[in-house]
Design a protein around this motif. Sequence first.
Motif, PDB file in Angstrom:
ATOM      1  N   HIS A  85       0.808  -1.215   0.000  1.00 50.74           N
ATOM      2  CA  HIS A  85       0.000   0.000   0.000  1.00 50.74           C
ATOM      3  C   HIS A  85       0.842   1.267   0.000  1.00 50.74           C
ATOM      4  O   HIS A  85       0.295   2.352   0.059  1.00 50.74           O
ATOM      5  N   GLY A  86       2.143   1.123  -0.017  1.00 52.81           N
ATOM      6  CA  GLY A  86       2.987   2.314   0.012  1.00 52.81           C
ATOM      7  C   GLY A  86       3.187   2.871  -1.383  1.00 52.81           C
ATOM      8  O   GLY A  86       4.107   2.495  -2.096  1.00 52.81           O
ATOM      9  N   TYR A  87       2.312   3.789  -1.758  1.00 56.52           N
ATOM     10  CA  TYR A  87       2.417   4.376  -3.092  1.00 56.52           C
ATOM     11  C   TYR A  87       3.695   5.174  -3.245  1.00 56.52           C
ATOM     12  O   TYR A  87       4.137   5.450  -4.345  1.00 56.52           O
ATOM     13  N   HIS A  88       4.309   5.575  -2.125  1.00 59.69           N
ATOM     14  CA  HIS A  88       5.446   6.484  -2.190  1.00 59.69           C
ATOM     15  C   HIS A  88       6.778   5.758  -2.141  1.00 59.69           C
ATOM     16  O   HIS A  88       7.817   6.380  -2.227  1.00 59.69           O
ATOM     17  N   VAL A  89       6.767   4.429  -1.980  1.00 60.36           N
ATOM     18  CA  VAL A  89       8.016   3.707  -1.733  1.00 60.36           C
ATOM     19  C   VAL A  89       8.429   2.917  -2.966  1.00 60.36           C
ATOM     20  O   VAL A  89       7.605   2.280  -3.613  1.00 60.36           O
ATOM     21  N   VAL A  90       9.722   2.987  -3.270  1.00 62.86           N
ATOM     22  CA  VAL A  90      10.281   2.188  -4.350  1.00 62.86           C
ATOM     23  C   VAL A  90      10.389   0.749  -3.866  1.00 62.86           C
ATOM     24  O   VAL A  90      10.946   0.495  -2.799  1.00 62.86           O
ATOM     25  N   LYS A  91       9.842  -0.174  -4.632  1.00 65.31           N
ATOM     26  CA  LYS A  91       9.819  -1.573  -4.194  1.00 65.31           C
ATOM     27  C   LYS A  91      11.166  -2.229  -4.491  1.00 65.31           C
ATOM     28  O   LYS A  91      11.277  -3.085  -5.365  1.00 65.31           O
TER      29      LYS A  91
END
Lengths: 174, 186
Positions: A113-119
């Motif tokens: 759910h972390g739209y802001h995090v680079v996976k």
Amino acid sequence: MDAIKALDNQQFILTKVDTVVNWARQSAIWPMVFGLACCAIEMMSAGATRFDWDRIGLIPRATPRQSDLMIVAGTVTHKMAIRIKRLYEQMSEPKYVISMGSCSNNGGPYWQHGYHVVKGVDQIIPVDVYVPGCPPRPEALLYGVMALQDLIRERSLMDDNREGRKPRTVEVPA
Amino acid sequence: MSLDAAAVQQRIEAKFPGKITSAELEVTDPFLVIDNAAIVEVGTFLRDEPELAFDMLHCHSAVDYLELKEPEKARIEVVLHLTSLKHRHWIVLKVMLPRDNPKTPTLENIWPTANWHEREAYDLFGIEFEGHSDLRRIFLPEDWAGHPLRKDWEWPDEWHGIAVKPDEKFSQRAMEGENIGVGPFD
């Protein structure tokens, strides 16, 4: 042979250039000073008196130009990702990357759910050692540095800097 | 002397009749719903009235209610938590905005701390704060698409070549044994 024999007891040693250079490189890995999140607290602990990474030759440098190692310690947001890439590009070869902790390995708790995090920071820069943990203990980070030293020792000056470098994951002993 | 929520409501009602559209006082944080057009004058009154003296805006947030089953109730609420350090009392104000094109006057001239908080609400919810001195994104990159805390926000596939959307390939990398350093939830 005679020439080699003549060196006996003359306080010389014979060795390969690779061995000497790799020994020098693995004994003075200078990491760049920056931390992104809670992993950085563990990284600071690894640098402080109790764990003391100076013992194995890590001297933090405040500029990418003098650094050999980038420890990505923490959550890589998209906004930070472009800065990290820029810093990586400013480092001179040979350069190494340790991805420290779940966030920079694969997004960690922000995975879904972390739209802001680079996976995974490996989407941006090539990673040499992955240290798992959330966050990893300082021992685990030092173990990762030692894994990087192994990697450096296996290299040859004839190798291309990046080619054939296989990323490795540290398996932290329980 | 500290006042309870009913007393605060009474004072606002006496000064601005009809500007409180509804109130809920029997909850942990009692709140008053204020008419959007009156929020600036009510806020100024709450700060300047010596008996009330709400000198601190300690939390400013927003909530998106998509209300798929009852679309006529869909709204965005701006939630203001006010504190009086002088009298030690608290009150919560809410402002209801339409989901399409939400606009509300800025409160930064009453409580300067609202400046960054409103930028955050603009960044994540797309609320336009009219009269704000510097309404830019504060967390996300400037060229980010949309406002992610909106319930109907759609994930972009990528941002400057970096994958954004949670993708099966990420889970597969871990599940199929590619050693990438597993996280706490794997």
